[in-house]
Design a protein around this motif. Structure first.
Motif, PDB file in Angstrom:
ATOM      1  N   PHE A  44       0.736  -1.082   0.000  1.00  0.00           N
ATOM      2  CA  PHE A  44       0.013  -0.051   0.129  1.00  0.00           C
ATOM      3  C   PHE A  44       0.750   1.235   0.133  1.00  0.00           C
ATOM      4  N   SER A  45       2.092   1.172   0.268  1.00  0.00           N
ATOM      5  CA  SER A  45       2.909   2.206   0.488  1.00  0.00           C
ATOM      6  C   SER A  45       4.317   2.042   0.205  1.00  0.00           C
ATOM      7  N   ILE A  46       5.100   3.026  -0.451  1.00  0.00           N
ATOM      8  CA  ILE A  46       6.659   2.798  -0.958  1.00  0.00           C
ATOM      9  C   ILE A  46       7.115   4.368  -0.570  1.00  0.00           C
ATOM     10  N   ARG A  47       8.050   4.359   0.186  1.00  0.00           N
ATOM     11  CA  ARG A  47       8.874   5.705   0.538  1.00  0.00           C
ATOM     12  C   ARG A  47      10.134   5.618  -0.128  1.00  0.00           C
ATOM     13  N   ILE A  48      10.343   6.587  -0.748  1.00  0.00           N
ATOM     14  CA  ILE A  48      11.941   6.463  -1.517  1.00  0.00           C
ATOM     15  C   ILE A  48      12.567   7.679  -0.920  1.00  0.00           C
ATOM     16  N   ASP A 107      11.931   3.901 -10.902  1.00  0.00           N
ATOM     17  CA  ASP A 107      11.954   2.738 -11.796  1.00  0.00           C
ATOM     18  C   ASP A 107      11.622   1.364 -11.144  1.00  0.00           C
ATOM     19  N   LEU A 108      12.586   1.306  -9.943  1.00  0.00           N
ATOM     20  CA  LEU A 108      12.412   0.215  -9.249  1.00  0.00           C
ATOM     21  C   LEU A 108      11.149  -0.169  -8.571  1.00  0.00           C
ATOM     22  N   ALA A 109      10.641   0.903  -8.075  1.00  0.00           N
ATOM     23  CA  ALA A 109       9.338   0.698  -7.332  1.00  0.00           C
ATOM     24  C   ALA A 109       8.153   0.371  -8.411  1.00  0.00           C
ATOM     25  N   LEU A 110       8.311   0.951  -9.524  1.00  0.00           N
ATOM     26  CA  LEU A 110       7.299   0.704 -10.522  1.00  0.00           C
ATOM     27  C   LEU A 110       7.446  -0.683 -11.129  1.00  0.00           C
ATOM     28  N   TRP A 111       8.702  -1.020 -11.371  1.00  0.00           N
ATOM     29  CA  TRP A 111       8.931  -2.205 -11.842  1.00  0.00           C
ATOM     30  C   TRP A 111       8.591  -3.268 -10.923  1.00  0.00           C
ATOM     31  N   ALA A 112       8.843  -3.259  -9.380  1.00  0.00           N
ATOM     32  CA  ALA A 112       8.493  -4.168  -8.683  1.00  0.00           C
ATOM     33  C   ALA A 112       6.853  -4.312  -8.417  1.00  0.00           C
ATOM     34  N   LEU A 113       6.254  -3.228  -8.559  1.00  0.00           N
ATOM     35  CA  LEU A 113       4.710  -3.441  -8.397  1.00  0.00           C
ATOM     36  C   LEU A 113       4.075  -3.900  -9.838  1.00  0.00           C
ATOM     37  N   GLU A 154      -1.915   2.547 -10.520  1.00  0.00           N
ATOM     38  CA  GLU A 154      -3.168   2.117 -11.045  1.00  0.00           C
ATOM     39  C   GLU A 154      -3.649   1.235  -9.787  1.00  0.00           C
ATOM     40  N   GLY A 155      -2.891   0.490  -9.220  1.00  0.00           N
ATOM     41  CA  GLY A 155      -3.349  -0.363  -8.228  1.00  0.00           C
ATOM     42  C   GLY A 155      -3.695   0.143  -6.787  1.00  0.00           C
ATOM     43  N   GLY A 156      -3.427   1.522  -6.927  1.00  0.00           N
ATOM     44  CA  GLY A 156      -3.795   2.317  -5.578  1.00  0.00           C
ATOM     45  C   GLY A 156      -2.589   2.464  -4.567  1.00  0.00           C
ATOM     46  N   THR A 157      -1.373   1.782  -4.695  1.00  0.00           N
ATOM     47  CA  THR A 157      -0.163   2.120  -4.190  1.00  0.00           C
ATOM     48  C   THR A 157       0.179   3.618  -4.104  1.00  0.00           C
ATOM     49  N   LEU A 158       0.538   4.129  -2.959  1.00  0.00           N
ATOM     50  CA  LEU A 158       1.105   5.586  -2.711  1.00  0.00           C
ATOM     51  C   LEU A 158       2.633   5.292  -2.733  1.00  0.00           C
ATOM     52  N   VAL A 178      12.770  -2.850   4.016  1.00  0.00           N
ATOM     53  CA  VAL A 178      13.665  -1.659   3.826  1.00  0.00           C
ATOM     54  C   VAL A 178      14.952  -1.842   3.181  1.00  0.00           C
ATOM     55  N   TYR A 179      15.116  -1.198   1.725  1.00  0.00           N
ATOM     56  CA  TYR A 179      16.323  -1.312   1.095  1.00  0.00           C
ATOM     57  C   TYR A 179      17.080  -0.351   1.379  1.00  0.00           C
TER      58      TYR A 179
END
Ligand SMILES: NC(=O)c1ccc[n+]([C@@H]2O[C@H](COP(=O)([O-])OP(=O)(O)OC[C@H]3O[C@@H](n4cnc5c(N)ncnc54)[C@H](O)[C@@H]3O)[C@@H](O)[C@H]2O)c1
Length: 339
Positions: free
Chosen positions: A148-152, A189-195, A226-230, A257-258
């Motif tokens: 539901f959430s990714i913080r970079i 790019d990593l976050a969107l690729w992962a999702l 698109e899937g609702g992740t912020l 956490v990376y």
């Protein structure tokens, strides 16, 4: 199976030096030629990395050096045109990120490539970072549950010489932007690729602390997929002291956490992630990206970032820039590729 890939380097600047160093540790890769429109740079680079041929004209290199592929390490506004020239000359291409300076250039290029039977990859090498790869694969496999959430957070430090030695970095018409497109786009790019999703909406703010340049040196953004992740993102090149990059991924079953320094690692809570080993071996992400490219061109093994796969992040980046200008939330342009 062909034994070695003969690669020509175009743009003998900052990143090309790392690439040339690491190329020594990539099996079946040989640097056969290099090219820079600055004659002195081209020849110095050739001497330093023992490359037999140095050119100042790309056309001459493409026609005479007997290359299989080129690695493009050029200012962003030159990417699209140079990729076309290399593909027309029958070469495979590994271009530095971003694919192109703008999304419309990128979409036009990918549509054109569809009729070309060419291999064009984009060096978003963090996809080849072991911890980042494991995180992305775990998210894809649903091991954290619905994310539901990714913080970079990217807090890097560049000094005045970054802009002085390569003035294009400071110009909007050449770089297309600052810390967001040039640095944070790796991690977005990593976050969107992962999702495995496109971003749908973006709100962004940009500022230029510490430098007198056209591009932003601080960007803040919130994107919804698109899937609702912020996804929330802070990126700067104006930190007084550089920090490790941090990507926090929160899922319904657990979180990870990376961090990239001192060595890339994942800190996981709530669940056990699978191992997800990388598809290629090597000690460094850039080295593995090169190796992945070589295996793609010579053996047809998939490369993790074909040109088409680098459009989603460009669309997201552009929407953040639009929002920073308009002061409103902006829709992210849908990627439309003709098939
Ligand atoms: N993957 C990464 O981690 C990473 C890191 C840094 C930079 N990059 C990317 O690499 C690319 C280059 O960045 P850089 O920092 O190395 O830039 P740079 O300015 O240091 O190097 C670019 C080189 O291209 C040469 N050049 C310019 N126009 C040319 C032309 N028409 N023909 C031949 N040579 C030409 C310049 O003389 C210069 O030597 C950019 O896309 C950047 O975003 C990627």
């Amino acid at each position: 199976m062909k034994r070695r890939l003969r690669l020509g380097v175009v743009g003998c600047g900052e990143i090309a030096r790392y690439t040339a160093l690491l190329a020594r540790f990539v099996p079946r890769l040989v640097l056969s030629a290099c090219c820079d429109h600055n004659d002195e740079k081209a020849h110095r680079f050739a001497r330093q990395f023992r490359i037999p041929l140095a050119f100042t004209e790309v056309e001459e290199m493409l026609e005479t050096a007997g290359l299989d592929a080129v690695y493009l390490a050029l200012p962003h506004h030159l990417h699209a045109g140079m990729i076309r020239r290399a593909v027309e000359a029958g070469k495979a291409v590994l271009v530095e990120k971003p694919l192109t300076r703008t999304l419309s250039e990128g979409v036009a290029l990918v549509n054109w490539l569809a009729g070309q039977n060419a291999k064009v990859g984009v060096n978003y090498q963090y996809r080849y970072d072991a911890a980042a790869y494991r995180l992305a694969q775990a998210v894809r496999a649903g091991e954290l549950g619905r994310v539901f959430s990714i913080r970079i957070n990217v807090a890097w430090r560049r000094d005045e010489s970054y802009f002085r030695s390569a003035a294009w970095h400071s110009r909007l018409d050449q770089a297309g932007g600052g810390t967001l497109i040039t640095q944070a786009s790796h991690f977005l790019d990593l976050a969107l690729w992962a999702l495995g999703e496109e971003a749908q909406e973006a709100a962004g703010w940009t500022a230029t602390p510490r430098f007198d340049v056209e591009v932003e040196t601080l960007a803040e953004a919130i994107l919804q997929t698109e899937g609702g992740t912020l996804i929330s993102l802070t990126s700067t090149m104006a930190a007084a002291v550089e920090e490790a990059v941090r990507i926090e991924v929160y899922g319904e079953r657990g979180q990870a956490v990376y961090t990239d320094l001192p060595l890339p690692r994942l800190h996981v809570r709530g669940v056990r992630l699978g191992r997800h080993p990388l598809p290629v071996a090597g000690l460094h992400a850039l080295q593995r990206s090169l190796r992945g490219f070589v295996n793609w061109v010579l053996d047809d093994q998939p490369y993790l970032i074909p040109a088409e796969g680098a459009l989603v992040v460009l669309a997201a980046v552009e929407a953040v820039y639009r929002s920073a200008q308009s002061g409103r939330r902006e829709l992210v342009e849908k990627i439309r590729i003709a098939r």
